[in-house]
Structure formats: C-alpha cells, structure tokens
Scaffold this motif. Structure first.
Motif, short mmCIF file in Angstrom:
data_model
loop_
_atom_site.label_atom_id
_atom_site.label_comp_id
_atom_site.label_asym_id
_atom_site.label_seq_id
_atom_site.Cartn_x
_atom_site.Cartn_y
_atom_site.Cartn_z
N LEU A 90 0.84 -1.20 0.00
CA LEU A 90 0.00 0.00 0.00
C LEU A 90 0.87 1.25 0.00
CD1 LEU A 90 -3.23 0.77 1.85
CD2 LEU A 90 -1.28 2.25 2.32
N GLY A 91 1.87 1.26 0.85
CA GLY A 91 2.75 2.42 0.91
C GLY A 91 3.45 2.68 -0.41
N ARG A 92 3.93 1.60 -1.06
CA ARG A 92 4.63 1.77 -2.34
C ARG A 92 3.70 2.36 -3.40
NH1 ARG A 92 6.63 -3.35 -0.97
NH2 ARG A 92 5.25 -4.34 -2.48
N HIS A 93 2.47 1.85 -3.46
CA HIS A 93 1.53 2.33 -4.47
C HIS A 93 1.11 3.77 -4.18
CE1 HIS A 93 0.75 -1.18 -7.01
NE2 HIS A 93 0.92 -1.91 -5.92
N MET A 94 0.91 4.10 -2.91
CA MET A 94 0.52 5.47 -2.57
C MET A 94 1.65 6.44 -2.94
SD MET A 94 -2.58 5.35 -1.14
CE MET A 94 -2.83 6.70 0.02
N ASP A 95 2.89 6.04 -2.71
CA ASP A 95 4.03 6.92 -2.98
C ASP A 95 4.24 7.18 -4.47
OD1 ASP A 95 4.55 7.25 -0.32
OD2 ASP A 95 6.07 5.65 -0.22
N GLN A 96 3.64 6.35 -5.32
CA GLN A 96 3.80 6.53 -6.77
C GLN A 96 2.91 7.64 -7.30
OE1 GLN A 96 2.99 2.74 -8.55
NE2 GLN A 96 4.78 1.75 -7.64
N SER A 97 2.01 8.16 -6.45
CA SER A 97 1.05 9.16 -6.90
C SER A 97 1.60 10.56 -6.74
CB SER A 97 -0.25 9.01 -6.10
OG SER A 97 -1.15 10.03 -6.43
N ASP A 98 1.03 11.49 -7.51
CA ASP A 98 1.40 12.90 -7.37
C ASP A 98 0.16 13.77 -7.18
OD1 ASP A 98 0.25 12.72 -9.83
OD2 ASP A 98 1.93 13.56 -10.96
N ARG B 10 -7.89 10.60 -4.55
CA ARG B 10 -7.67 10.19 -5.93
C ARG B 10 -6.65 9.06 -6.02
NH1 ARG B 10 -8.29 15.85 -6.58
NH2 ARG B 10 -10.01 16.41 -7.98
N THR B 11 -5.69 9.08 -5.14
CA THR B 11 -4.69 8.02 -5.13
C THR B 11 -5.33 6.68 -4.77
OG1 THR B 11 -2.97 9.58 -4.51
CG2 THR B 11 -2.52 7.25 -4.12
N ILE B 12 -6.17 6.68 -3.75
CA ILE B 12 -6.85 5.43 -3.36
C ILE B 12 -7.76 4.95 -4.49
CG2 ILE B 12 -8.48 4.40 -1.73
CD1 ILE B 12 -7.43 6.36 0.38
N ALA B 13 -8.44 5.89 -5.14
CA ALA B 13 -9.37 5.52 -6.21
C ALA B 13 -8.65 4.90 -7.39
CB ALA B 13 -10.16 6.75 -6.66
#
Length: 700
Positions: A174-182, A187-190
């Motif tokens: 979860l942390g890795r995927h969240m960190d890929q967002s800008d 919107r990141t969770i979605a």
C-alpha cells in the motif's frame, strides 16, 4: 448524485458470496431480451424458483430477482438463447467467481456431458461470453478483437490484464503504491488501489484522513489508518454478514445500493432502507431505477438512436486500433525474419556455437557465461547475444536496432520461416478483424436508417413490430407437422450456426456427385486425414443461385470440419478425435498424377491445405419445431441453436440401429405429444443422422 447504473467491484465481491449459497440449483431455461439482458430460470430444491438476471447494456448488473420483477418471456428466442438452453437445460449451478478485483463474473454450470461457463463483463461496453469446458468461446454477445485481447467464437477466452486487488494488499505494498502518486489521497486510493471514487471517499472517512490531503504531505500514520480501513472493508466483504442498504434522494428517487451502510452516504443525508440480503436490495433498486426511467420516458417512446450509433462508432474505433496493431505486429515479424537473412553468417555462427555446446553437454548457464566472456573479448557473435533462455532453448540476438529470439534447435532458414509463418497468422487475424469491422459498419448504417425511419413513420406502428409469443413445444398436446422436401436430404447434411448448408456424401457415388454436380467455386471442400471419410462441402450458395464469395466465420468452418471428422471411418474405429483439412474447389481434381490410379469417390488435392487439428468426433440429433418440424443432426454447436431438444452421441458400444431406437425413446418422452415424434423422428429417420459404427448417448 446521479443514480448508480453499474455495480462496483466491491458490490460484486459481496454478491459472489451470496450467489454461491445457491450452488446445486438446476437450470430450466434461458431467455435473451434485446442484446444485453440475459435471464436464467433455475430451481433450488430448498428455495424453489430462482430468476438470475445478467444485464450488460447501459445498466450493468447481476442478481437474483423476485418473480414479479421478471420481464415477460420475449417472443421467438434468438439463436443465442436456444444455444444456451441446449447447453444448460438440467445443468447444476456450480458456483460463481469474481475475476481478481475486476468487474467480471464467471458462472460455472456442470452437467454429465459437458460443463459451461458464462463470463459476464460488467465494464466498458459490457459483454457476455459462453465458454466450453476448455475455455473456448462458443458464442458471445459482442465480438472483441483488440491488440490486448480477443473474445470471439472459436478462440480461447482472454481475461483483461490483471489489476491490483486492494482487498489483498499488504501494508508495505500500500505504501509503495501510494508513494507513486502525485495527487491527493482520495484520488490516489481511487486509482492506484483500484477502489473507485465512492469507496475511496469511504476509506478516507473511516480512516479519518482528509480526502484532499496532498499525497506528499501524508504521513506513515495516515497510511496505517488507511490500511486499517481497507482491512475493515475486507472483513465486511468476506464475512458474508451483510447489512444491505438502498439510498434515496429527497424526492424518494433511488441513488445507490450497497452491501453494508456507508458513512459517506449517511453524512450526505440520504434516506436509507435496510434489506435482509444484498440480492434483495439489488433487485429492488434496479426495479425502481427502471420504473423511474419509464416515467421519464412516458412522454416519448423514441429509442436512443444516437446512443446506438455512438456505441457502434466506438466499436469501430476499437476494431481499427486492433487492425493497426495486427499490421504492426506482422511487419515486425517479417522484419525480424529479413534481419536473420541479412545477417545470415552472424546468426548461423551463434546458432552453431550454442548448438555445438549443447551437444557436448555444456549447461545453459555455462554457455551464457562463455558468451559474456566472448563479448568482452570483442567476438562479434558473442557481442550480438543479449539473452540466453535455457528453459525454452532460445537465444536473443541484437540485429541493427531490433532483437530477434531464435530457436537453437533450428537453422537460420527455419527460424526465419517460423517468423514469416507467425506474420501470416497475425495477418489472418487482421483479415478476421476487417470482416468484423464491415459487419459493425453495416450495423452502424442500420442504426442510422432506423433513426431516419422513426422520424418519418407514425408512432402507432409499434404494434406491427411485436414478436409472436414463445411456444413451449414440449408441453403442447398437439404439435402441428410442417415439412417440405429439399434437394440435399438424400445426402448427409446440416445447417451451421450461421445458417450455411453443409452436405456430405454417404458413399463413393455420392462423393462423386457432390463434387461434379454441386460444388461451386466459392464453396469449401473438407476431408479428414483418415481414409474413408465423406466428401464434405460447405456451401456458399444453393445450386440454383448465382455463385458469390462468402467470408465464413471460424465457428462455421470448425463445424464443417467436425462434421467431416464425425462421419468418417474414425467413428467406426472408436476414436474420439482426428484432423480435418479444408481447400478451395479449384484445388480438387479427378486427374491423378501420371502412373497413378484414383478409386471411385476419391480426388486429388493440389496446393496448400488449411488443417483443423484434434477435432472431436461428436454429433447431436434433435427435434426442430420452429419453421419446419423435423429431426436434424450434426455438430452439437449447430444443432443446439435450432433444436427444441436434442441428444449428443460419441463413439461407443451401441450399434447404429440400437442407438437410433434409444434416441427415439428419449426424445419421445420429452414431448407431451408422443405421436408428433413418431411422425417426424422415427428410429429410421434418426438413424439417417447417426455415423456408421457404435455410439454412446449422452442426455441433454
């Protein structure tokens, strides 16, 4: 808030849990409404009648429905519904699965003779595909030919590319995927976690994290809270202990349905209604949604032609992209083949070196190390190798700006030929896509014509278009007999799923007659590899009709091949499959090579053949009631779309006449009007459709 018209991935995850409680229910009948609503009528021994609705149009849903919410049976069932009835009648519902976390449900039905899967795609344009027990598409509501996947009769069903399942994600992932967002947290969770807008907001609310918080400002504690909220959601979905809700706007209009209460909706002040099961909530929600739509359309019954036109245009755009992809792939394969010839000496040096090492027992890993050492020493052949794959026996060579993977067991010529063959295969897929796009363009023009005709015609013409009510032929006390004689009835024959006539010879004389008298230039000629098979013609046009070129579907070609295999000598030998080939009429000749002799009923085939490998020996016999009343027989996939009821046969123990009598008894018992079966499907008439040799019968 606009009313929900499509189920979410969370909805489907909960729905699967409830639907699997009905495992063991038996299917009675299938109905198709329009081109997007499928209804399966089933019986559960404990709960009684069940009605399963699967809709993939503007509304995308799947749920059990109360009988009073089920639409009346449509008129004459289309081929799709008839095919499903023959495959599913008497089958047991064996369960349903959600594909990963996608909006795709796969329903499995089991029966003694065969298993069937129904894949319901509740995303994008929507689709329903019927699969056999090998995962091959029998039929689908929509044909999909894209660069990424194909859904078409005769092909293996391909699921879309895998997506992240947020209900199985770990805290670290979860942390890795969240960190890929800008962007912000919601919107990141979605998007990054594939939860969609509504449930992304619900997660934020339950986690106590501000939705608009920029992801760069989110802390590890925020991630912990978000993860805990997802774990809570996972438990709610998997526990099966739902507390379903329908949410209503101020004017009592339904806006959403969920398997459990959502804090987001409660905060927005929506009224809510509780239900015992999620299926009940879904049924009531979509029933009310449809009523609301009917009220909105009360002043105008005009179909949404613009939406139909837009849908066909979207399909054309997708097909054009697929065609471009096929062209690009074919060109790339040809380019790789040409590069092999252009660098013949270099490639041959690589292949010879690796092949020689393997013949001397050198392990693949050692070969890779040796090539790396050679590259450091500046040896051209070693420098060209970019990868060694021992598992597949291949090496990858860099040629110009392209890499080419070659099979070490083959020479340069065979590797190049393999690439040319692959290019040809891709081009054949392109031809199929070109044919499909022409069909879609015709549908687009038809939709435009209907729009124009509607504008010109009076509104009171609706009654003229009503379809006749469906007839339950099996229950009629007296079935009227309607039949006529056709030229092809003294041969073996059947009509394919697409309506084309296939005829085959019963003996050498008929083989000769079919080729000399009835074979036209646009027909297709089929035969088996085994000696003693019938001449089989797939007719493009009738004998008295002008010849015209036809682009036969893959399903039709495979049905003709199965006909040729099933009525050949392999049935009598007790074999269950064989290969068949197809050629153009121009390749069939009665002129033997010099010094050779042709037996009566035999022919010389010149030129390339298209082979259909491992075709199963299986036929069906059934009773046709719509249009003409008669016994029909042939490949099961063709007969099931035309027969009211049918039986399948495979090579087995019962002699031909005994098998015909057994078929007659079983078919007769299914009709209330016993005399009707005697008139049109006596044992002698049934025997005309059975292959020579022993058979076993499987009830359908």
């Amino acid at each position: 808030m606009d009313p929900k018209r499509e189920l979410t991935s969370v909805d489907l995850a909960a729905l699967v849990t409830e639907l699997n409680r009905y495992e063991g229910a038996k299917v009675d009948k299938a109905y198709l409404y329009g081109d997007d609503l499928l209804r399966l009528k089933m019986r559960d021994f404990d709960r009684g009648r069940l009605e399963l609705l699967l809709e993939v149009g503007d509304i995308k849903r799947a749920h059990l429905a109360a009988q009073e919410h089920v639409p009346d049976a449509p008129g004459r069932p289309p081929n799709f519904a008839m095919m499903l009835r023959n495959r599913l009648s008497g089958a047991d519902f064996a369960g349903v699965e959600q594909y990963e976390f996608d909006r795709i449900l796969t329903f499995t039905f089991e029966r003694g003779d065969e298993n069937t899967k129904i894949v319901v795609e509740l995303f994008g344009q929507g689709n329903i595909a019927i699969l056999d027990e090998n995962g091959e598409v029998v039929r689908s509501l929509e044909t999909v030919r894209l660069k990424s996947r194909t859904v078409a009769p005769g092909s293996q069903y391909e699921y879309p590319s895998s997506r992240l399942d947020p209900l199985t994600i770990s805290r670290d992932a979860l942390g890795r995927h969240m960190d890929q967002s800008d962007t912000d947290v919601v919107r990141t969770i979605a998007t990054q976690l594939n939860l969609g807008g509504l449930y992304a907001e619900e997660i934020c609310t339950r986690a106590g994290v501000e939705k608009t918080l920029d992801i760069a400002d989110a802390t590890s504690d925020d991630y912990d809270d978000i993860y805990d909220a997802i774990v809570e959601l996972r438990h709610l979905v998997r526990s099966g202990e739902f507390d379903p809700r329908i949410y209503l706007d101020d004017d009592e209009t339904v806006v959403d349905v969920t398997p459990f209460p959502l804090e987001e909706h409660q905060n927005e002040g929506f009224d809510e209604e509780a239900y015992d099961t999620f299926n009940e909530a879904l049924d009531e929600y979509f029933f009310r949604l449809e009523l609301t739509a009917d009220e909105q359309d009360a002043t105008s019954n005009r179909p949404d032609f613009e939406e139909q036109i837009a849908k066909q245009q979207r399909i054309i755009d997708q097909q054009e992209q697929a065609i471009e992809g096929f062209e690009e792939q074919a060109n790339e394969e040809r380019q790789r083949a040409e590069l092999l010839y252009a660098n013949y000496d270099l490639v041959d040096d690589v292949l010879s070196t690796v092949r020689g090492a393997r013949e001397n027992g050198v392990p693949w890993d050692d070969i890779a190390v040796t090539l790396e050492d050679g590259a450091e020493q500046g040896i051209p052949a070693a420098e060209a190798v970019t990868n060694v794959d021992g598992a597949n026996g291949t090496v990858t060579i860099a040629l110009d700006d392209t890499t080419v993977t070659v099979d070490v067991s083959m020479g340069v010529e065979k590797n190049a030929n393999r690439l040319y063959t692959e290019a040809k295969r891709i081009e054949e897929k392109k031809e199929g896509a070109l044919a499909a796009i022409e069909d879609t363009r015709e549908e687009l023009e038809a939709a435009k014509r209907r729009r124009d005709e509607w504008s010109a015609d009076d509104d009171d013409s609706e009654d003229d278009d009503e379809e006749p009510e469906e007839t339950d032929w099996l229950s009629l006390k007296s079935v009227p007999v309607k039949s006529s004689e056709q030229w092809y009835e003294r041969f073996r024959w059947f009509h394919t799923s697409d309506g084309y006539l296939v005829v085959g010879g019963r003996n050498a004389d008929q083989n000769e007659e079919l080729v000399k008298k009835y074979m036209s230039k646009h027909d297709r000629f089929f035969h088996t590899q085994a000696h003693g098979g019938p001449v089989t013609l797939l007719k493009a046009t009738g004998p008295s009709e002008p010849a015209q070129e036809v682009d036969f579907s893959e399903e039709t070609l495979r049905e003709a091949a199965q006909f040729a295999v099933s009525y050949s000598s392999i049935w009598k030998e007790g074999r269950f499959a064989d290969d068949a080939y197809m050629v153009e009429p121009s390749q069939v000749s009665k002129t033997p090579e010099s010094g050779e002799y042709l037996e009566k009923g035999s022919f010389v085939i010149r030129g390339d053949r298209r082979y259909f490998e491992d075709i199963p020996a299986k036929v069906a016999v059934g009773i046709q009631c719509e249009g003409e009343t008669r016994v029909i027989g042939g490949p099961p996939s063709a007969i099931e779309t035309r027969a009211e009821t049918m039986l399948t046969l495979t090579p087995g123990q019962y002699a031909q006449n005994d098998a015909a009598k057994l078929c007659y008894r079983q078919l007769r018992e299914r009709f209330e009007d016993k005399s009707f079966v005697r008139k049109i499907a006596s044992p002698d008439q049934i025997q005309e459709f059975l292959p020579p040799g022993g058979s076993d019968i499987v009830e359908r």
